[in-house]
Motif scaffolding. Structure first.
Motif, PDB file in Angstrom:
ATOM      1  N   VAL A 111      12.017 -11.638   3.872  1.00  0.00           N
ATOM      2  CA  VAL A 111      11.017 -10.901   4.642  1.00  0.00           C
ATOM      3  C   VAL A 111       9.603 -11.106   4.087  1.00  0.00           C
ATOM      4  CG1 VAL A 111      10.197  -8.591   5.271  1.00  0.00           C
ATOM      5  CG2 VAL A 111      12.570  -9.224   5.703  1.00  0.00           C
TER       6      VAL A 111
ATOM      7  N   PRO B 276      14.890  -2.959  13.146  1.00  0.00           N
ATOM      8  CA  PRO B 276      15.371  -3.527  14.412  1.00  0.00           C
ATOM      9  C   PRO B 276      15.933  -2.466  15.359  1.00  0.00           C
ATOM     10  CG  PRO B 276      16.419  -4.546  12.483  1.00  0.00           C
ATOM     11  CD  PRO B 276      15.760  -3.291  12.029  1.00  0.00           C
TER      12      PRO B 276
ATOM     13  N   ASN C  34      18.022  -0.176  17.627  1.00  0.00           N
ATOM     14  CA  ASN C  34      19.311  -0.359  18.300  1.00  0.00           C
ATOM     15  C   ASN C  34      19.618  -1.830  18.607  1.00  0.00           C
ATOM     16  OD1 ASN C  34      17.433  -0.760  20.251  1.00  0.00           O
ATOM     17  ND2 ASN C  34      17.951   1.070  21.442  1.00  0.00           N
ATOM     18  N   MET C  35      18.706  -2.736  18.180  1.00  0.00           N
ATOM     19  CA  MET C  35      18.964  -4.166  18.356  1.00  0.00           C
ATOM     20  C   MET C  35      19.618  -4.762  17.111  1.00  0.00           C
ATOM     21  SD  MET C  35      17.597  -4.863  21.348  1.00  0.00           S
ATOM     22  CE  MET C  35      17.131  -6.609  21.344  1.00  0.00           C
TER      23      MET C  35
ATOM     24  N   VAL D  48       8.977  -4.263  15.644  1.00  0.00           N
ATOM     25  CA  VAL D  48       9.708  -5.336  16.308  1.00  0.00           C
ATOM     26  C   VAL D  48      10.580  -4.854  17.458  1.00  0.00           C
ATOM     27  CG1 VAL D  48       9.712  -6.920  14.362  1.00  0.00           C
ATOM     28  CG2 VAL D  48      11.516  -5.221  14.550  1.00  0.00           C
ATOM     29  N   THR D  49      11.006  -3.603  17.386  1.00  0.00           N
ATOM     30  CA  THR D  49      11.858  -3.053  18.443  1.00  0.00           C
ATOM     31  C   THR D  49      11.201  -3.135  19.803  1.00  0.00           C
ATOM     32  OG1 THR D  49      12.306  -1.382  16.767  1.00  0.00           O
ATOM     33  CG2 THR D  49      13.418  -1.132  18.879  1.00  0.00           C
TER      34      THR D  49
ATOM     35  N   SER E  66      22.549  -7.295  17.335  1.00  0.00           N
ATOM     36  CA  SER E  66      22.314  -8.636  17.881  1.00  0.00           C
ATOM     37  C   SER E  66      21.420  -9.483  16.981  1.00  0.00           C
ATOM     38  CB  SER E  66      21.694  -8.529  19.284  1.00  0.00           C
ATOM     39  OG  SER E  66      20.553  -7.701  19.247  1.00  0.00           O
ATOM     40  N   THR E  67      20.917  -8.883  15.882  1.00  0.00           N
ATOM     41  CA  THR E  67      20.083  -9.658  14.956  1.00  0.00           C
ATOM     42  C   THR E  67      20.554  -9.434  13.520  1.00  0.00           C
ATOM     43  OG1 THR E  67      18.496  -7.838  14.788  1.00  0.00           O
ATOM     44  CG2 THR E  67      18.039  -9.527  16.434  1.00  0.00           C
ATOM     45  N   PRO E  68      21.787  -9.885  13.242  1.00  0.00           N
ATOM     46  CA  PRO E  68      22.392  -9.600  11.931  1.00  0.00           C
ATOM     47  C   PRO E  68      21.642 -10.240  10.760  1.00  0.00           C
ATOM     48  CG  PRO E  68      23.689 -11.212  13.145  1.00  0.00           C
ATOM     49  CD  PRO E  68      22.662 -10.691  14.096  1.00  0.00           C
ATOM     50  N   GLY E  69      21.174 -11.461  10.926  1.00  0.00           N
ATOM     51  CA  GLY E  69      20.486 -12.155   9.832  1.00  0.00           C
ATOM     52  C   GLY E  69      19.213 -11.454   9.456  1.00  0.00           C
ATOM     53  N   PHE E  70      18.429 -11.105  10.455  1.00  0.00           N
ATOM     54  CA  PHE E  70      17.169 -10.424  10.219  1.00  0.00           C
ATOM     55  C   PHE E  70      17.397  -9.026   9.653  1.00  0.00           C
ATOM     56  CE2 PHE E  70      13.531  -7.901  12.003  1.00  0.00           C
ATOM     57  CZ  PHE E  70      12.567  -8.425  11.156  1.00  0.00           C
TER      58      PHE E  70
ATOM     59  N   ALA F  46      19.903  -7.929   7.897  1.00  0.00           N
ATOM     60  CA  ALA F  46      20.334  -8.020   6.495  1.00  0.00           C
ATOM     61  C   ALA F  46      19.140  -8.303   5.585  1.00  0.00           C
ATOM     62  CB  ALA F  46      21.385  -9.112   6.353  1.00  0.00           C
ATOM     63  N   ALA F  47      18.245  -9.179   6.029  1.00  0.00           N
ATOM     64  CA  ALA F  47      17.067  -9.529   5.223  1.00  0.00           C
ATOM     65  C   ALA F  47      16.160  -8.321   5.037  1.00  0.00           C
ATOM     66  CB  ALA F  47      16.302 -10.678   5.881  1.00  0.00           C
ATOM     67  N   VAL F  48      15.973  -7.555   6.108  1.00  0.00           N
ATOM     68  CA  VAL F  48      15.124  -6.355   6.032  1.00  0.00           C
ATOM     69  C   VAL F  48      15.736  -5.333   5.089  1.00  0.00           C
ATOM     70  CG1 VAL F  48      14.237  -4.388   7.341  1.00  0.00           C
ATOM     71  CG2 VAL F  48      14.105  -6.687   8.324  1.00  0.00           C
TER      72      VAL F  48
ATOM     73  N   TYR G  80      12.366 -13.648  14.988  1.00  0.00           N
ATOM     74  CA  TYR G  80      12.607 -13.283  13.582  1.00  0.00           C
ATOM     75  C   TYR G  80      14.054 -13.549  13.178  1.00  0.00           C
ATOM     76  CZ  TYR G  80       8.041 -11.012  13.116  1.00  0.00           C
ATOM     77  OH  TYR G  80       6.708 -10.761  13.051  1.00  0.00           O
ATOM     78  N   GLU G  81      14.975 -13.343  14.095  1.00  0.00           N
ATOM     79  CA  GLU G  81      16.388 -13.583  13.772  1.00  0.00           C
ATOM     80  C   GLU G  81      16.625 -15.051  13.425  1.00  0.00           C
ATOM     81  OE1 GLU G  81      18.847 -11.798  13.103  1.00  0.00           O
ATOM     82  OE2 GLU G  81      20.560 -13.162  13.278  1.00  0.00           O
TER      83      GLU G  81
ATOM     84  N   LEU H  51      11.606 -10.192  18.283  1.00  0.00           N
ATOM     85  CA  LEU H  51      12.740  -9.906  17.408  1.00  0.00           C
ATOM     86  C   LEU H  51      13.698 -11.101  17.348  1.00  0.00           C
ATOM     87  CD1 LEU H  51      14.160  -7.829  15.645  1.00  0.00           C
ATOM     88  CD2 LEU H  51      15.117  -6.781  17.710  1.00  0.00           C
TER      89      LEU H  51
ATOM     90  N   SER I  78      14.608 -15.902  10.033  1.00  0.00           N
ATOM     91  CA  SER I  78      15.145 -15.316   8.798  1.00  0.00           C
ATOM     92  C   SER I  78      16.499 -15.938   8.455  1.00  0.00           C
ATOM     93  CB  SER I  78      15.230 -13.788   8.905  1.00  0.00           C
ATOM     94  OG  SER I  78      15.989 -13.392  10.019  1.00  0.00           O
ATOM     95  N   THR I  79      17.311 -16.226   9.469  1.00  0.00           N
ATOM     96  CA  THR I  79      18.583 -16.914   9.209  1.00  0.00           C
ATOM     97  C   THR I  79      18.332 -18.314   8.641  1.00  0.00           C
ATOM     98  OG1 THR I  79      19.622 -15.692  11.019  1.00  0.00           O
ATOM     99  CG2 THR I  79      20.766 -17.672  10.256  1.00  0.00           C
TER     100      THR I  79
ATOM    101  N   GLU J  25      17.928 -13.522  -0.413  1.00  0.00           N
ATOM    102  CA  GLU J  25      17.805 -12.603   0.725  1.00  0.00           C
ATOM    103  C   GLU J  25      16.640 -11.610   0.600  1.00  0.00           C
ATOM    104  OE1 GLU J  25      21.520 -10.790   2.279  1.00  0.00           O
ATOM    105  OE2 GLU J  25      20.526 -11.592   4.046  1.00  0.00           O
TER     106      GLU J  25
END
Lengths: 222, 222
Positions: free
Chosen positions: A150, B176, B178-179, A122-123, B182-186, B188-190, A132-133, A129, A136-137, A146
């Motif tokens: 995924v 994710p 270094n991103m 995804v990076t 900016s994608t906290p929800g995703f 955390a899920a991962v 997905y944010e 990405l 997933s939220t 939680e």
DNA sequence: ACCTGAACACCGTTCAAGT
DNA sequence: ACCTGAACACCGTTCAAGT
């Protein structure tokens, strides 16, 4: 017959670095999309891409490492067409339906990208990405535990990718032809399906599977 | 370093039709499988196939029309590895589980065939057609209404094809990087998924989706 | 009918040379 | 840094010639 890639440029550019760069990633992405739109993925070659952008093929390699990189650029662009607007704006089931149908439709005409997306970290794709944010939220806020978010998304995506191929299948894909006599059960099932169905066959199968997945995943909510 | 394709044949065959044909479809299929087993689908070229079979590349075209035909031969062979033994020999749910897991496993190491199978008319692949006969009869006998048998199988297959890609995805596909901020929800899920899971991630997602599809399709029985 | 051998029209990619 | 132009090592496929 014009192949859409004939260069309009009259005077040849000299060798050496131009005053301003002629190429950038956005231009490469859009030229690739035009090529695909015209002749499909067979038309997307590095040579054709260079011709459309009025550069030598080797110039592309100053901006991408390989053709695979070009496919990733196209993939990330298409991901912005996927509709995530339903999440946080109504029932979770409706949000998933909107997302899944638009996701399938976006890639049904771009199936050669599926092997690329399916294994892409995804990076490497910022818009992917971002998608997905949001999703997933949305799943977490709907009450999906939680640790299950995924795998639930992966299961839905796997179904979406497979279903995108199905859209492009020929209408007669299930015609048993002269083998009909030796496969009576299958032949009857194909006939019965063909008689009843009014929607596109691929849409019936997609709707059936999607509702099953939504129900099964929705049951995980707590 | 031997690439596995070095011809053992010492004396060169003369031009002209040999007394007995050297090639046949079965031999071509098994040589293709050996090549794929050794170097993957990158190793499957018409030239390498010819070398392994100790013929000139052009000789292959007396038996297949194109490389696509070779892929269909391999596909139909793999289909015989799919386990349909559960149908008619126990509960429908168990038969579907056995079938679906073996189907996914058979193609997880052969994902380049998925675009081929997904749009292949069944007439072109006899063993594939035989598989559909057993499965569709099993679905009908379990009480799935006849008009729903084909879309139900298509939905399951779409999920299986997409999931086969997932098996080959790199372990860090959802990192994710270094991103992450900016994608906290995703993110955390991962993390949560990675912490809890003991099975292979692809197996968790496949099991989750498969059980949802079995439940949803099973509910159609009457 | 079914091989060989030579050829064709591509393909993605590399690299020295130029500014 | 970013372009051109020439070259490389392939690729799938075609076809005349041979038996």
């Amino acid at each position: 017959m014009d192949d859409g890639g004939t260069p309009v440029r009259a005077v040849r550019r000299r060798a050496g670095r131009p005053a301003a760069a002629v190429l950038d990633l956005s231009g490469i992405t859009h030229a690739a999309l035009e090529l695909i739109g015209g002749k499909g993925y067979d038309g997307l070659t590095m040579a054709a891409l260079a011709r459309k952008l009025e550069v030598a093929p080797s110039a592309l390699y100053n901006h991408v490492e390989s053709k695979h990189d070009v496919l990733v650029l196209v993939e990330d662009h298409l991901m912005s067409l996927v509709d995530v607007s339903g999440f946080g704006a109504g029932p979770w089931e409706d949000a998933v339906r909107t997302w899944a149908w638009s996701y399938r439709d976006a890639f049904a005409t771009h199936t050669p990208l599926i092997p690329v997306i399916a294994v892409l970290p995804v990076t490497d794709a910022p818009r992917t990405l971002a998608m997905y944010e949001v999703v997933s939220t949305g799943f977490r806020d709907a009450g999906i535990p939680e640790a299950r978010v995924v795998p639930a998304i992966v299961a839905l995506e796997s179904f979406i990718f497979g279903s995108a191929y199905d859209v492009t299948a020929p209408a007669n894909i299930f015609d048993p032809g002269n083998m009909a006599e030796s496969t009576p059960g299958f032949t009857a099932a194909v006939r019965s399906f063909g008689d009843e169905q009014h929607e596109r066959p691929a849409d019936v199968a997609f709707g059936l599977g999607l509702e099953a997945l939504i129900a099964g995943i929705g049951a995980l909510r707590e």
